[in-house]
Structure formats: structure tokens, C-alpha cells
Design a protein around this motif. Structure first.
Motif, short mmCIF file in Angstrom:
data_model
loop_
_atom_site.label_atom_id
_atom_site.label_comp_id
_atom_site.label_asym_id
_atom_site.label_seq_id
_atom_site.Cartn_x
_atom_site.Cartn_y
_atom_site.Cartn_z
N MET A 1 0.73 -1.28 0.00
CA MET A 1 0.18 -0.10 0.07
C MET A 1 0.60 1.15 -0.07
O MET A 1 1.86 1.14 0.51
N ASN A 2 0.42 2.40 -0.68
CA ASN A 2 1.07 3.64 -0.75
C ASN A 2 0.23 4.82 -0.78
O ASN A 2 -1.10 4.76 -0.68
N THR A 3 0.61 5.80 -1.06
CA THR A 3 -0.02 7.16 -1.21
C THR A 3 -0.47 7.58 -2.34
O THR A 3 -0.88 8.57 -2.47
N GLN A 4 -0.20 6.75 -3.46
CA GLN A 4 -0.38 7.44 -4.88
C GLN A 4 -1.85 7.27 -5.06
O GLN A 4 -2.46 6.56 -4.79
N LEU A 5 -2.24 8.40 -5.94
CA LEU A 5 -3.44 8.72 -5.89
C LEU A 5 -3.91 8.69 -7.65
O LEU A 5 -4.95 9.43 -8.06
N THR A 6 -2.89 8.21 -8.22
CA THR A 6 -2.96 8.29 -9.85
C THR A 6 -4.34 7.93 -10.35
O THR A 6 -4.93 6.80 -10.05
N GLY A 7 -4.78 8.84 -11.15
CA GLY A 7 -6.17 8.40 -11.73
C GLY A 7 -7.49 8.96 -10.75
O GLY A 7 -8.56 8.92 -11.31
N LYS A 8 -7.30 9.28 -9.60
CA LYS A 8 -8.30 9.66 -8.55
C LYS A 8 -8.77 11.13 -8.89
O LYS A 8 -7.85 12.02 -9.16
N ILE A 9 -9.83 11.66 -8.90
CA ILE A 9 -10.57 13.05 -8.79
C ILE A 9 -10.56 13.41 -7.53
O ILE A 9 -11.48 12.72 -6.98
N ALA A 10 -9.90 14.09 -7.06
CA ALA A 10 -10.06 15.05 -5.81
C ALA A 10 -10.72 16.39 -5.92
O ALA A 10 -10.54 17.36 -6.84
N LEU A 11 -11.86 16.64 -5.07
CA LEU A 11 -12.45 18.04 -4.88
C LEU A 11 -12.17 18.54 -3.65
O LEU A 11 -12.58 18.10 -2.45
N VAL A 12 -11.23 19.83 -3.19
CA VAL A 12 -10.98 20.12 -2.11
C VAL A 12 -11.50 21.80 -2.11
O VAL A 12 -11.18 22.42 -2.64
N THR A 13 -12.46 21.84 -1.33
CA THR A 13 -13.23 23.02 -1.31
C THR A 13 -12.17 24.22 -0.24
O THR A 13 -11.67 23.89 0.54
N GLY A 14 -12.59 25.55 -0.76
CA GLY A 14 -11.86 26.52 -0.24
C GLY A 14 -10.09 26.36 -0.41
O GLY A 14 -9.47 26.56 0.57
N SER A 15 -9.81 25.92 -1.43
CA SER A 15 -8.50 25.43 -1.69
C SER A 15 -7.58 26.53 -2.36
O SER A 15 -6.38 26.20 -2.98
N ASN A 16 -8.10 27.90 -2.52
CA ASN A 16 -7.20 28.67 -3.07
C ASN A 16 -6.09 29.41 -2.17
O ASN A 16 -5.07 29.85 -2.77
N ALA A 17 -6.26 28.81 -0.88
CA ALA A 17 -5.08 29.24 0.06
C ALA A 17 -4.89 28.63 1.27
O ALA A 17 -5.96 27.76 1.57
N GLY A 18 -3.91 28.54 2.09
CA GLY A 18 -3.93 28.28 3.22
C GLY A 18 -4.02 26.65 3.27
O GLY A 18 -3.36 26.22 2.59
N ILE A 19 -4.89 26.26 4.42
CA ILE A 19 -4.65 24.59 4.60
C ILE A 19 -5.20 24.09 3.29
O ILE A 19 -4.87 23.23 2.83
N GLY A 20 -6.08 24.46 2.49
CA GLY A 20 -6.97 24.10 1.70
C GLY A 20 -5.81 24.04 0.39
O GLY A 20 -5.77 22.99 -0.46
N ARG A 21 -5.03 24.97 0.12
CA ARG A 21 -4.07 24.79 -0.74
C ARG A 21 -2.95 23.94 -0.65
O ARG A 21 -2.74 23.17 -1.37
N GLY A 22 -2.62 23.73 0.79
CA GLY A 22 -1.61 22.72 1.12
C GLY A 22 -2.13 21.41 0.52
O GLY A 22 -1.50 20.45 0.18
N VAL A 23 -3.48 21.16 1.10
CA VAL A 23 -3.95 19.84 0.77
C VAL A 23 -3.92 19.64 -0.64
O VAL A 23 -3.50 18.65 -1.34
#
Length: 255
Positions: A1-23
């Protein structure tokens, strides 16, 4: 097992800055196609997308008010169209204390604003992505709590703290509800995270110093500290973890 997310679609709300951007940056660095969202600051959102693309990742920018059910529906539809698939990973990062208001001065309008941005947005973003996750028999949802949900928060933040406690309780229930569909629901609970608009707005320099002095690790957290926990929760490493909260606070609050 690993942290690879290849092919996955992720939606991060409020991701223009701060914690959301880091995520958003970290999920993209691990192969996810990331929907970056903003409410008002398009320039910051464009910067986040540019940083992802410069590093070789995939990202698109979307504007939405996630307290509005019609805009939630449009947002998810636009993300699915842009990436030609349904959302695999949802990170409900959007949230705000709005303003410090003691109960004696609380208005119905302020109450609604705080509950809507923190709790309503979480509930209805989850609802919107669930059909696609159920159709795949898999999905990862990470909701954003806060140390305030446990200790009540600072002066004038009672409704904010309550909204985060509501997110925590709701997420545990949702985890039970969707587990049979291969979907996990977990939370991250940040403490004092620097480099964010939250503390730039609501925390004085004196308050910042006093808080850091009370943190066993003797430093502020960073958006990257939170992003690392989110990556763990949405990866295969956390496949058997659901309904749990990861406290990210340098030891200032231990359970």
C-alpha cells in the motif's frame, strides 16, 4: 500500500489558500486530478492551480459558494465534466468563524452564516458526491473539525466551535451510513495552524505567542502538517480507518 492517487479525482473546497491549498498541492503531487475551489479570491485560486501545474500535476479552478445547494450541484457537475469522471476524494475544507461574537450580541444572521459555511456546506457537499462514490463502490471523504470542537474555542467563537462539533458528530454517523459502499469518512482537527487567513484575522500577536508557548512541540502548525494527515486518510494506507478524527495540534490537546 502507498499514497499514490493516480487517476483519482479530488475536490478540495476552499483550496485557493491556506490549509486547502496545502492539501490540494499534496494530493496533486501524489497523482490526483484536483478541483481547486474559491469563493471570492480568484487570483489566489489561479496561483494554486499554477503551482500544481508547474510541479507536473493536474488541476482546474472552480468558483462556488458552498453554502448554496444550487452552486454545490453546479460545482460537482463542473468538476466531473472537467475530469471526465465522478469525484473519488472530497475534502470539505471550506469554513470560517466569520467574526468573534459573544452570545449576548449574537444575531440570527450571524448564527446562520457560521452554521452554513461550516456545517451546511459539509452536509450537502457530502450528499452531492455520494451517488458517484456509491456507483464505484469506493470513495474517501475528509471533513474539517477543529480543536475548538473539543474545548469550546476562544472568546466569541461559541457558534463556530458548536458548528465544528456538529461536523464531527455528523461525520461519525455518515461513516456508518456509507461504510457498506466502500466509502470512508474521517476528520482532521487542526489546532493552531499558522500561515492562514484565520489567525491573521482573529489572533493577536500576543495571543499567538501565548498559544505557541502552551504547545508541547513549541511551534505553530503549518498547512503542510494538515495536508499530510489528509493524504494519509485518502490513500490506501487508511483503508481500514473510518469515523476517526486525527488531532493536528502539536500536543496542545490530547485525547
Amino acid at each position: 500500500m502507498n499514497t499514490q492517487l493516480t487517476g483519482k479525482i479530488a475536490l478540495v473546497t476552499g483550496s485557493n489558500a491556506g490549509i486547502g491549498r496545502g492539501v490540494a498541492l499534496l494530493l496533486a503531487a501524489n497523482g490526483a486530478k484536483v478541483g481547486v475551489t474559491y469563493l471570492n479570491n480568484k487570483e489566489q485560486g489561479e496561483e494554486t492551480v499554477a503551482l500544481i501545474r508547474q510541479a507536473g500535476g493536474q488541476a482546474e479552478l472552480f468558483q462556488a459558494d458552498v453554502t448554496d445547494l444550487g452552486e454545490i450541484d453546479r460545482l460537482v457537475s463542473d468538476v466531473e465534466k472537467a475530469f471526465d469522471g465522478t469525484v473519488d476524494i472530497l475534502v470539505n475544507n471550506a469554513g470560517h468563524m466569520v467574526k468573534r461574537v459573544p452570545t449576548a450580541e449574537m444575531t440570527e444572521d450571524m448564527y446562520d452564516k457560521v452554521l452554513n459555511v461550516n456545517f451546511k456546506s459539509t452536509v450537502f457537499m457530502c450528499k452531492r458526491v455520494l451517488p458517484g462514490m456509491k456507483s464505484k463502490g469506493a470513495g474517501r471523504i475528509v471533513n474539517m473539525s477543529s480543536v475548538a470542537a473539543h474545548n469550546g474555542g476562544g472568546p466569541g467563537s461559541g457558534i463556530y466551535a458548536a458548528s465544528k462539533a456538529a461536523v464531527t458528530a455528523y461525520s461519525k454517523n455518515l461513516a456508518k451510513e456509507v461504510a457498506g459502499h466502500g466509502i470512508t469518512v474521517n476528520l482532521v482537527s487542526p489546532g493552531f495552524i499558522g500561515q492562514t487567513a484565520f489567525h491573521a484575522t482573529f489572533t493577536t500577536d500576543e495571543g499567538r505567542k501565548a498559544t505557541v508557548n502552551g504547545i508541547p512541540l513549541q511551534r505553530e502548525g503549518t498547512p503542510d502538517d494538515v495536508a499530510g494527515a489528509v493524504l494519509y486518510l485518502v490513500s490506501d494506507l487508511a483503508a481500514y480507518l473510518t469515523g476517526e478524527t486525527i488531532e493536528i495540534n502539536g500536543g496542545m490537546f490530547m485525547r
